[in-house]
Design a protein around this motif. Structure first.
Motif, PDB file in Angstrom:
ATOM      1  N   TRP A 176      14.900   2.861   2.404  1.00 15.10           N
ATOM      2  CA  TRP A 176      13.795   2.369   1.550  1.00 15.10           C
ATOM      3  C   TRP A 176      12.673   1.742   2.566  1.00 15.10           C
ATOM      4  O   TRP A 176      12.894   0.711   2.967  1.00 15.10           O
ATOM      5  CB  TRP A 176      14.581   1.701   0.269  1.00 15.10           C
ATOM      6  CG  TRP A 176      13.707   0.689  -0.309  1.00 15.10           C
ATOM      7  CD1 TRP A 176      13.155  -0.471  -0.651  1.00 15.10           C
ATOM      8  CD2 TRP A 176      12.291   1.067  -1.548  1.00 15.10           C
ATOM      9  NE1 TRP A 176      12.248  -0.836  -1.398  1.00 15.10           N
ATOM     10  CE2 TRP A 176      12.010   0.094  -1.976  1.00 15.10           C
ATOM     11  CE3 TRP A 176      12.215   2.541  -1.774  1.00 15.10           C
ATOM     12  CZ2 TRP A 176      10.863   0.278  -2.881  1.00 15.10           C
ATOM     13  CZ3 TRP A 176      11.227   2.699  -2.737  1.00 15.10           C
ATOM     14  CH2 TRP A 176      10.539   1.462  -3.424  1.00 15.10           C
ATOM     15  N   ASP A 177      11.485   2.344   2.283  1.00 13.25           N
ATOM     16  CA  ASP A 177      10.444   1.820   3.221  1.00 13.25           C
ATOM     17  C   ASP A 177       9.420   1.162   2.261  1.00 13.25           C
ATOM     18  O   ASP A 177       8.841   1.926   1.108  1.00 13.25           O
ATOM     19  CB  ASP A 177       9.667   2.872   3.874  1.00 13.25           C
ATOM     20  CG  ASP A 177       8.695   2.475   4.908  1.00 13.25           C
ATOM     21  OD1 ASP A 177       8.535   1.658   5.067  1.00 13.25           O
ATOM     22  OD2 ASP A 177       8.126   3.736   5.251  1.00 13.25           O
ATOM     23  N   VAL A 178       8.631  -0.018   2.607  1.00  3.30           N
ATOM     24  CA  VAL A 178       7.736  -0.638   1.941  1.00  3.30           C
ATOM     25  C   VAL A 178       6.676  -1.205   2.953  1.00  3.30           C
ATOM     26  O   VAL A 178       7.170  -1.863   3.825  1.00  3.30           O
ATOM     27  CB  VAL A 178       8.332  -1.778   1.076  1.00  3.30           C
ATOM     28  CG1 VAL A 178       7.209  -2.472   0.106  1.00  3.30           C
ATOM     29  CG2 VAL A 178       9.441  -1.571   0.209  1.00  3.30           C
ATOM     30  N   ASP A 179       5.315  -0.862   2.897  1.00  5.82           N
ATOM     31  CA  ASP A 179       4.548  -1.182   3.659  1.00  5.82           C
ATOM     32  C   ASP A 179       3.365  -2.058   2.853  1.00  5.82           C
ATOM     33  O   ASP A 179       3.040  -2.053   1.725  1.00  5.82           O
ATOM     34  CB  ASP A 179       3.768   0.027   4.089  1.00  5.82           C
ATOM     35  CG  ASP A 179       4.504   0.752   4.852  1.00  5.82           C
ATOM     36  OD1 ASP A 179       5.692   0.932   5.103  1.00  5.82           O
ATOM     37  OD2 ASP A 179       3.663   1.819   5.602  1.00  5.82           O
ATOM     38  N   SER A 180       2.673  -2.869   3.786  1.00  8.04           N
ATOM     39  CA  SER A 180       1.768  -3.705   3.314  1.00  8.04           C
ATOM     40  C   SER A 180       0.499  -3.835   4.208  1.00  8.04           C
ATOM     41  O   SER A 180       0.780  -3.693   5.313  1.00  8.04           O
ATOM     42  CB  SER A 180       2.058  -5.383   3.279  1.00  8.04           C
ATOM     43  OG  SER A 180       1.138  -6.158   2.728  1.00  8.04           O
ATOM     44  N   ARG A 191       8.919  14.363   8.175  1.00 12.21           N
ATOM     45  CA  ARG A 191       9.899  14.058   8.804  1.00 12.21           C
ATOM     46  C   ARG A 191      10.007  13.319   9.961  1.00 12.21           C
ATOM     47  O   ARG A 191       9.114  13.158  10.621  1.00 12.21           O
ATOM     48  CB  ARG A 191      10.557  15.529   9.471  1.00 12.21           C
ATOM     49  CG  ARG A 191      10.795  16.619   8.433  1.00 12.21           C
ATOM     50  CD  ARG A 191      10.972  17.717   9.099  1.00 12.21           C
ATOM     51  NE  ARG A 191      11.364  18.926   7.733  1.00 12.21           N
ATOM     52  CZ  ARG A 191      12.461  19.018   7.437  1.00 12.21           C
ATOM     53  NH1 ARG A 191      13.680  18.495   7.745  1.00 12.21           N
ATOM     54  NH2 ARG A 191      12.534  20.188   6.285  1.00 12.21           N
ATOM     55  N   ILE A 192      11.212  12.291   9.983  1.00 13.24           N
ATOM     56  CA  ILE A 192      11.024  11.143  11.074  1.00 13.24           C
ATOM     57  C   ILE A 192      12.568  11.414  11.650  1.00 13.24           C
ATOM     58  O   ILE A 192      13.634  11.398  10.940  1.00 13.24           O
ATOM     59  CB  ILE A 192      10.951   9.562  10.185  1.00 13.24           C
ATOM     60  CG1 ILE A 192       9.475   9.811   9.889  1.00 13.24           C
ATOM     61  CG2 ILE A 192      11.241   8.739  11.450  1.00 13.24           C
ATOM     62  CD1 ILE A 192       9.255   8.363   8.817  1.00 13.24           C
ATOM     63  N   ALA A 193      12.548  11.429  12.823  1.00 10.38           N
ATOM     64  CA  ALA A 193      13.918  11.629  13.717  1.00 10.38           C
ATOM     65  C   ALA A 193      14.519  10.147  13.598  1.00 10.38           C
ATOM     66  O   ALA A 193      14.038   9.053  13.570  1.00 10.38           O
ATOM     67  CB  ALA A 193      13.821  12.041  15.123  1.00 10.38           C
ATOM     68  N   ASN A 195       0.775  -1.261  -0.051  1.00  6.39           N
ATOM     69  CA  ASN A 195      -0.012  -0.027  -0.113  1.00  6.39           C
ATOM     70  C   ASN A 195       0.903   1.313  -0.023  1.00  6.39           C
ATOM     71  O   ASN A 195       0.335   2.297  -0.300  1.00  6.39           O
ATOM     72  CB  ASN A 195      -1.076   0.114   1.132  1.00  6.39           C
ATOM     73  CG  ASN A 195      -0.347  -0.040   2.499  1.00  6.39           C
ATOM     74  OD1 ASN A 195       0.315  -0.824   2.780  1.00  6.39           O
ATOM     75  ND2 ASN A 195      -0.525   0.878   3.244  1.00  6.39           N
ATOM     76  N   TRP A 196       2.076   1.210   0.182  1.00  5.05           N
ATOM     77  CA  TRP A 196       2.967   2.125   0.154  1.00  5.05           C
ATOM     78  C   TRP A 196       4.394   1.837  -0.202  1.00  5.05           C
ATOM     79  O   TRP A 196       4.705   0.836   0.519  1.00  5.05           O
ATOM     80  CB  TRP A 196       2.927   3.167   1.516  1.00  5.05           C
ATOM     81  CG  TRP A 196       3.502   4.483   1.494  1.00  5.05           C
ATOM     82  CD1 TRP A 196       2.731   5.547   1.250  1.00  5.05           C
ATOM     83  CD2 TRP A 196       4.588   4.790   1.615  1.00  5.05           C
ATOM     84  NE1 TRP A 196       3.495   6.736   1.204  1.00  5.05           N
ATOM     85  CE2 TRP A 196       4.732   6.363   1.434  1.00  5.05           C
ATOM     86  CE3 TRP A 196       6.288   4.211   1.813  1.00  5.05           C
ATOM     87  CZ2 TRP A 196       6.017   7.064   1.659  1.00  5.05           C
ATOM     88  CZ3 TRP A 196       7.038   5.080   2.025  1.00  5.05           C
ATOM     89  CH2 TRP A 196       7.124   6.321   1.925  1.00  5.05           C
ATOM     90  N   CYS A 197       5.136   2.625  -0.809  1.00  2.00           N
ATOM     91  CA  CYS A 197       6.773   2.186  -0.995  1.00  2.00           C
ATOM     92  C   CYS A 197       7.442   3.445  -1.297  1.00  2.00           C
ATOM     93  O   CYS A 197       6.801   4.333  -2.063  1.00  2.00           O
ATOM     94  CB  CYS A 197       6.854   1.124  -1.762  1.00  2.00           C
ATOM     95  SG  CYS A 197       6.939   1.215  -3.641  1.00  2.00           S
TER      96      CYS A 197
HETATM   97  N1  SME Z   1       5.641   3.267   9.194  1.00  6.92           N
HETATM   98  C1  SME Z   1       6.947   4.139   9.206  1.00  6.92           C
HETATM   99  C2  SME Z   1       6.659   5.507   8.871  1.00  6.92           C
HETATM  100  C3  SME Z   1       6.910   5.797   7.451  1.00  6.92           C
HETATM  101  S1  SME Z   1       5.256   5.548   6.451  1.00  6.92           S
HETATM  102  O1  SME Z   1       4.748   4.037   6.824  1.00  6.92           O
HETATM  103  C4  SME Z   1       5.309   5.767   4.994  1.00  6.92           C
HETATM  104  C5  SME Z   1       7.846   4.176  10.191  1.00  6.92           C
HETATM  105  O2  SME Z   1       7.380   3.661  11.426  1.00  6.92           O
HETATM  106  O3  SME Z   1       8.984   4.382  10.232  1.00  6.92           O
END
Ligand code: SME
Length: 163
Positions: A132-136, A77-79, A52-54
């Motif tokens: 690189w982030d991939v979600d399901s 932004r993610i620390a 659902n997201w990458c």
């Molecule tokens: N779930 C991620 C945050 C980024 S989004 O899923 C696009 C995380 O905990 O790092």
């Protein structure tokens, strides 16, 4: 235009090998980071099932900032050290998370996400480009085959970008 050819292999490792060849074809002759990141995200999103997201988060100081992606709008932004992405960035280890609700500090960008894999992206000089982030939407969607396969795809991406 580049046609995303449906993967013909049934073996999942072989599917990743096919996808790796498609990555090489798609990025061949281009080193521009944002262009390659955008096309890489689009290719993977359309080639692999149950995502659902990458997309990319790029390192800026002690934070990750969202880059090209496919899916719903995401946190910007993610620390380092926060959530799955921040953990991958801080540890420089691929994170395979079968149940995001069980991961302390998980950042829910899309409430449909149930499992996730995040690969750190390291330049040849050892510095961190990003992740690189991939979600399901399916719990436990990602396993060891995906870890090896996604890491190989990311290595092709970095090489194409001459990083
Ligand atoms: N779930 C991620 C945050 C980024 S989004 O899923 C696009 C995380 O905990 O790092």
């Amino acid at each position: 235009m580049f046609d995303v050819t449906p993967l013909s292999a049934t073996d999942r490792s072989e599917q990743y090998a096919e996808l790796a060849r498609q990555v090489d074809g798609l990025l061949h002759g281009e080193t521009q980071l944002i262009a390659n990141a955008a096309n890489f995200a689009a290719l993977v999103f359309h080639a692999l099932p149950e995502l659902n997201w990458c997309g990319f988060y790029f390192a800026e100081g002690q934070e990750l900032v969202v880059g090209p992606f496919q899916g719903k709008p995401a946190c910007v932004r993610i620390a380092f050290g926060r959530g799955v992405c921040g953990t991958a960035a801080a540890t420089r280890q691929t994170q395979v998370v079968p149940d995001v609700h069980a991961f302390a500090g998980h950042i829910a960008c899309d409430s449909a996400s149930r499992s996730e894999i995040v690969v750190p992206l390291l330049r040849r000089d050892g510095s961190l480009l990003g992740v690189w982030d991939v979600d399901s939407p399916r719990p436990a969607r990602f396993d060891e085959v995906d870890r090896v396969g996604m890491q190989a795809l990311c290595a092709r991406f970095l090489r194409a970008c001459a990083l």
